[in-house]
Design a protein around this motif. Sequence first.
Motif, PDB file in Angstrom:
ATOM      1  N   GLY A 141       9.494   2.671  -2.469  1.00 20.53           N
ATOM      2  CA  GLY A 141      10.087   3.102  -1.211  1.00 20.53           C
ATOM      3  C   GLY A 141       9.441   4.318  -0.593  1.00 20.53           C
ATOM      4  O   GLY A 141       9.744   4.674   0.555  1.00 20.53           O
ATOM      5  N   MET A 142       8.530   4.981  -1.326  1.00 18.69           N
ATOM      6  CA  MET A 142       7.894   6.181  -0.788  1.00 18.69           C
ATOM      7  C   MET A 142       6.819   5.781   0.222  1.00 18.69           C
ATOM      8  O   MET A 142       5.966   4.952  -0.080  1.00 18.69           O
ATOM      9  CB  MET A 142       7.271   6.991  -1.932  1.00 18.69           C
ATOM     10  N   PRO A 143       6.843   6.333   1.440  1.00 19.67           N
ATOM     11  CA  PRO A 143       5.833   5.952   2.437  1.00 19.67           C
ATOM     12  C   PRO A 143       4.459   6.474   2.050  1.00 19.67           C
ATOM     13  O   PRO A 143       4.321   7.439   1.299  1.00 19.67           O
ATOM     14  CB  PRO A 143       6.349   6.606   3.718  1.00 19.67           C
ATOM     15  N   ALA A 144       3.435   5.830   2.570  1.00 20.33           N
ATOM     16  CA  ALA A 144       2.057   6.246   2.322  1.00 20.33           C
ATOM     17  C   ALA A 144       1.327   6.361   3.648  1.00 20.33           C
ATOM     18  O   ALA A 144       1.765   5.814   4.667  1.00 20.33           O
ATOM     19  CB  ALA A 144       1.348   5.241   1.410  1.00 20.33           C
ATOM     20  N   LEU A 145       0.222   7.093   3.652  1.00 17.39           N
ATOM     21  CA  LEU A 145      -0.597   7.194   4.851  1.00 17.39           C
ATOM     22  C   LEU A 145      -1.072   5.803   5.267  1.00 17.39           C
ATOM     23  O   LEU A 145      -1.407   4.987   4.408  1.00 17.39           O
ATOM     24  CB  LEU A 145      -1.799   8.101   4.588  1.00 17.39           C
ATOM     25  N   PRO A 146      -1.108   5.511   6.563  1.00 18.48           N
ATOM     26  CA  PRO A 146      -1.535   4.172   7.003  1.00 18.48           C
ATOM     27  C   PRO A 146      -3.022   3.956   6.734  1.00 18.48           C
ATOM     28  O   PRO A 146      -3.846   4.849   6.931  1.00 18.48           O
ATOM     29  CB  PRO A 146      -1.234   4.186   8.501  1.00 18.48           C
ATOM     30  N   THR A 147      -3.350   2.769   6.284  1.00 16.34           N
ATOM     31  CA  THR A 147      -4.744   2.374   6.063  1.00 16.34           C
ATOM     32  C   THR A 147      -4.974   1.027   6.726  1.00 16.34           C
ATOM     33  O   THR A 147      -4.100   0.163   6.702  1.00 16.34           O
ATOM     34  CB  THR A 147      -5.061   2.273   4.556  1.00 16.34           C
ATOM     35  N   THR A 192     -12.483  11.928  -1.184  1.00 18.71           N
ATOM     36  CA  THR A 192     -11.858  11.139  -2.245  1.00 18.71           C
ATOM     37  C   THR A 192     -10.362  11.396  -2.243  1.00 18.71           C
ATOM     38  O   THR A 192      -9.908  12.509  -1.964  1.00 18.71           O
ATOM     39  CB  THR A 192     -12.424  11.513  -3.626  1.00 18.71           C
ATOM     40  N   GLY A 193      -9.592  10.377  -2.557  1.00 14.81           N
ATOM     41  CA  GLY A 193      -8.152  10.540  -2.639  1.00 14.81           C
ATOM     42  C   GLY A 193      -7.488   9.259  -3.104  1.00 14.81           C
ATOM     43  O   GLY A 193      -8.146   8.271  -3.437  1.00 14.81           O
ATOM     44  N   VAL A 194      -6.174   9.286  -3.160  1.00 13.86           N
ATOM     45  CA  VAL A 194      -5.374   8.119  -3.511  1.00 13.86           C
ATOM     46  C   VAL A 194      -4.344   7.934  -2.409  1.00 13.86           C
ATOM     47  O   VAL A 194      -3.620   8.876  -2.064  1.00 13.86           O
ATOM     48  CB  VAL A 194      -4.681   8.286  -4.876  1.00 13.86           C
ATOM     49  N   VAL A 195      -4.301   6.752  -1.825  1.00 12.12           N
ATOM     50  CA  VAL A 195      -3.333   6.437  -0.781  1.00 12.12           C
ATOM     51  C   VAL A 195      -2.390   5.386  -1.349  1.00 12.12           C
ATOM     52  O   VAL A 195      -2.822   4.294  -1.732  1.00 12.12           O
ATOM     53  CB  VAL A 195      -4.022   5.912   0.486  1.00 12.12           C
ATOM     54  N   GLY A 196      -1.096   5.700  -1.384  1.00 11.23           N
ATOM     55  CA  GLY A 196      -0.177   4.844  -2.132  1.00 11.23           C
ATOM     56  C   GLY A 196      -0.536   4.997  -3.591  1.00 11.23           C
ATOM     57  O   GLY A 196      -0.401   6.067  -4.173  1.00 11.23           O
ATOM     58  N   ARG A 223       0.809  -1.210   0.000  1.00  9.11           N
ATOM     59  CA  ARG A 223       0.000   0.000   0.000  1.00  9.11           C
ATOM     60  C   ARG A 223       0.843   1.261   0.000  1.00  9.11           C
ATOM     61  O   ARG A 223       0.306   2.366  -0.060  1.00  9.11           O
ATOM     62  CB  ARG A 223      -0.953  -0.004   1.205  1.00  9.11           C
ATOM     63  N   GLY A 224       2.157   1.108   0.093  1.00  6.43           N
ATOM     64  CA  GLY A 224       3.045   2.239  -0.070  1.00  6.43           C
ATOM     65  C   GLY A 224       3.504   2.349  -1.515  1.00  6.43           C
ATOM     66  O   GLY A 224       2.944   1.743  -2.425  1.00  6.43           O
TER      67      GLY A 224
END
Length: 534
Positions: free
Chosen positions: A311-317, A358-362, A101-102
């Motif tokens: 390798g880019m971090p993403a908001l936790p889901t 609405t958005g995109v995570v990872g 998910r990242g």
Amino acid sequence: MTTTGNPIDFRSMRRDWFEAVAQHLSGWLRKLSPEIHSVIPDDLGPRELLAATALARIAQADTERQDIGHAAGDLVRLAGARGTRGPERVGEVEALWTRLRGGTVPLLLSWWREPLGEGLLAYWARTRAESVGWPQVHRELRERWGVDSDGIWRRGLGPGQGPEVGDWRGYFEFLAERLPAHEVEFTHMLLTRTPGLAEEIDAFTAECGADLMVVPHLALVHMERRLAEALTTVVEGNLDAVGGEEAPDHGFASALQSIRDTGRAYLRWLEDRFIPELTPLERAHLVLDSADAARVEAYLREYAGAWCAPGMPALPTPVFTEEDFAPMKPAERPKAIAPQWMGRLGEVLATRGHLGWTGVVGSQPWWLYVAEAGLESAAALRFKHDGQVRISHRTLDDPHDMVVRFPPTDPDAQNLIMRFGYDEDDAHQMCELLVLASAGRTHLGFLVRDASGAFRVLRTVSVPIPPPLREAMRAKALHRLDAMTGGDAGVLAKLIAPEPDTPPAAPASTAAPEDETEDEWLDGGLFPRSDTLF
């Protein structure tokens, strides 16, 4: 211009590409989850292909919000003698989902996961059948991959349904098998002696097929198709110039007519016979040979580079929600507390009625909605249980502004009405709309407030977008991004570059005007109402 119709060359290029993809993804599985990589079996063919296919299917399962227990069970069945008890695999699948998910590699981005998972499984089945036969492959699909008989049939995995390598023909080879030698020679002459024709074909092929150059055997298909289209058009022009079928020189006109008809037959053979038998992964790449699809891919590439690079971090889901803990005893249930960023959004959304975020995570599209206690939260627990979703939109030009709810005949049709929208003047949100259209589905998370005032994640579901709406979304996003960038994807990077330490944005206000009524929303403006139920 160089062309080849040699089926041996096509076969070797195809095999080399799939082996390279398998090696690349197998390496990523080893890096992301050494535990899962270690249980990949060695009795079903090349381990690298199996590892790549397993990784792709696990990623696809997360995108489709499949039950994690089923995903772990599929992994146990695949492992065979290397496997262990199911619960031990659940933790490993959860960890892998969290890492996926990242930011990740291009083929594991959300809009590639379905064709990747389906494509690698199809390629494994067809190559495996060459050594053990289809009956054994069907048995292994059912027992080791968890694909039932209906799934095997829907995927077309069976004898005589895959593209045999010997079936590949280049344009001139196709002509040579069906026309006299002098007519084939005349077609060669048209290509070499028509001023600038070969150069124009090469330029057009390179312009629309830049993303195919990394897939040599598909670049070959693209080049041969463009060659056949161009030469068939030239022959049609020559035939019209000499008077068509009524031309005085009937022999010359007859030759032109047979070349034209054979060129059309080649294009029909490509579109109707050969290309449909390629794997879903190959077909998804081959679509990139059109100018619009190439621009869509270029915009997605710029977006991925800025927001979901490896390798880019993403908001936790959350992987687990309140719904997942429901079967447990009350005293044993952990609380599915919403991540901090979701809680902040929940505070904003709770004041905005039916409006969601609405958005995109990872790389995965997400929608969030705060369900009020009572009828609305009870309806949220039933939402999509029977697979049916109703998506409405205002006009043909507004596929970015939607109302999502139950079908009109459902008892909860008026108890849960959610609105999700994307700002058409915001380049980042238009990229997110393009991601949604390309991925074809979104995670929908329901937030509820508990007695302490904190937000918990009630449940998450995967909402698929109907194909006609996906096309409308893609066209809308492409049109707006073209207007903002002048058609230059390189400009997009400056428009959407993330600022350091920027928190997730609160949802823009897209609330309906006070004088707007629900009846102003259209069902079926983009697609028949029956097609919105899936």
